[in-house]
Design a protein around this motif. Structure first.
Motif, PDB file in Angstrom:
ATOM      1  N   UNK A  52     -10.597   9.252  -9.355  1.00  0.00           N
ATOM      2  CA  UNK A  52     -11.203   8.072  -8.737  1.00  0.00           C
ATOM      3  C   UNK A  52     -10.128   7.138  -8.180  1.00  0.00           C
ATOM      4  N   UNK A  53     -10.545   6.272  -7.302  1.00  0.00           N
ATOM      5  CA  UNK A  53      -9.645   5.311  -6.653  1.00  0.00           C
ATOM      6  C   UNK A  53      -8.882   4.461  -7.679  1.00  0.00           C
ATOM      7  N   UNK A  54      -9.545   4.079  -8.747  1.00  0.00           N
ATOM      8  CA  UNK A  54      -8.893   3.266  -9.780  1.00  0.00           C
ATOM      9  C   UNK A  54      -7.672   3.989 -10.344  1.00  0.00           C
ATOM     10  N   UNK A  55      -7.769   5.301 -10.498  1.00  0.00           N
ATOM     11  CA  UNK A  55      -6.631   6.066 -11.008  1.00  0.00           C
ATOM     12  C   UNK A  55      -5.513   6.121  -9.980  1.00  0.00           C
ATOM     13  N   UNK A  56      -5.827   6.545  -8.771  1.00  0.00           N
ATOM     14  CA  UNK A  56      -4.782   6.752  -7.764  1.00  0.00           C
ATOM     15  C   UNK A  56      -4.139   5.457  -7.290  1.00  0.00           C
ATOM     16  N   UNK A  57      -4.917   4.388  -7.207  1.00  0.00           N
ATOM     17  CA  UNK A  57      -4.392   3.127  -6.671  1.00  0.00           C
ATOM     18  C   UNK A  57      -3.768   2.213  -7.720  1.00  0.00           C
ATOM     19  N   UNK A  58      -4.221   2.316  -8.956  1.00  0.00           N
ATOM     20  CA  UNK A  58      -3.799   1.349  -9.960  1.00  0.00           C
ATOM     21  C   UNK A  58      -3.193   1.981 -11.210  1.00  0.00           C
ATOM     22  N   UNK A  59      -3.959   2.823 -11.883  1.00  0.00           N
ATOM     23  CA  UNK A  59      -3.521   3.368 -13.172  1.00  0.00           C
ATOM     24  C   UNK A  59      -2.343   4.322 -13.016  1.00  0.00           C
ATOM     25  N   UNK A  60      -2.426   5.270 -12.103  1.00  0.00           N
ATOM     26  CA  UNK A  60      -1.348   6.247 -11.967  1.00  0.00           C
ATOM     27  C   UNK A  60      -0.018   5.616 -11.529  1.00  0.00           C
ATOM     28  N   UNK A  61       0.006   4.722 -10.546  1.00  0.00           N
ATOM     29  CA  UNK A  61       1.292   4.088 -10.216  1.00  0.00           C
ATOM     30  C   UNK A  61       1.923   3.396 -11.427  1.00  0.00           C
ATOM     31  N   UNK A  62       1.105   2.771 -12.252  1.00  0.00           N
ATOM     32  CA  UNK A  62       1.615   2.115 -13.454  1.00  0.00           C
ATOM     33  C   UNK A  62       2.127   3.146 -14.459  1.00  0.00           C
TER      34      UNK A  62
END
Length: 135
Positions: free
Chosen positions: A6-16
């Motif tokens: 999901x977008x939350x993973x690719x845009x926020x969680x994974x970069x962190x």
């Protein structure tokens, strides 16, 4: 949501996570002997699969280790439960824990063009293979 993150993973969680957790949780690093080992250089989709597999059985551990509880050699990478990183990961948790039906999996990019056989077809193939092996 199947294999496609999901977008939350690719845009926020994974970069962190890729700038904090992956430092230790990768092959050859300090945490390479743990149950959570990310694939450095692999796609976000591949690492989403790694995280999903871990979270399916260890979601409480995932959340507690991210804030250094009960003990985490990497420390409090997300500070505390009030940090935005922790809240983002917590928001993603229901998606991480979803089971994927073969129908859902077949719609993800990873499975593009793959058709899953039903149980009856698989059983019939196994039985016919048994009879072919008998002289």
């Amino acid at each position: 949501m199947g294999a496609t993150p999901p977008q939350l993973f690719t845009a926020t969680v994974w970069p962190s996570m890729s700038s904090t957790c992956v430092v230790c949780h990768r092959a050859g690093a300090v945490a390479s002997g743990t149950r959570l080992v990310f694939a450095v250089g692999a796609s976000a989709e591949a690492n989403y699969g790694v995280l999903r597999t871990f979270a399916a059985a260890n979601s409480d551990l995932l959340m507690s280790k991210s804030i250094g509880l009960p003990t985490h050699s990497g420390g409090k990478v997300y500070g505390d439960a009030n940090s935005q990183q922790y809240k983002d990961l917590a928001s993603l948790l229901p998606k991480l824990k979803e089971t994927c039906s073969t129908e859902v999996l077949a719609t993800g990019q990873f499975w593009n063009g793959v058709k899953f056989a039903d149980d009856q077809t698989m059983l019939a193939a196994q039985i016919s293979g048994l009879f072919e092996a008998v002289p």
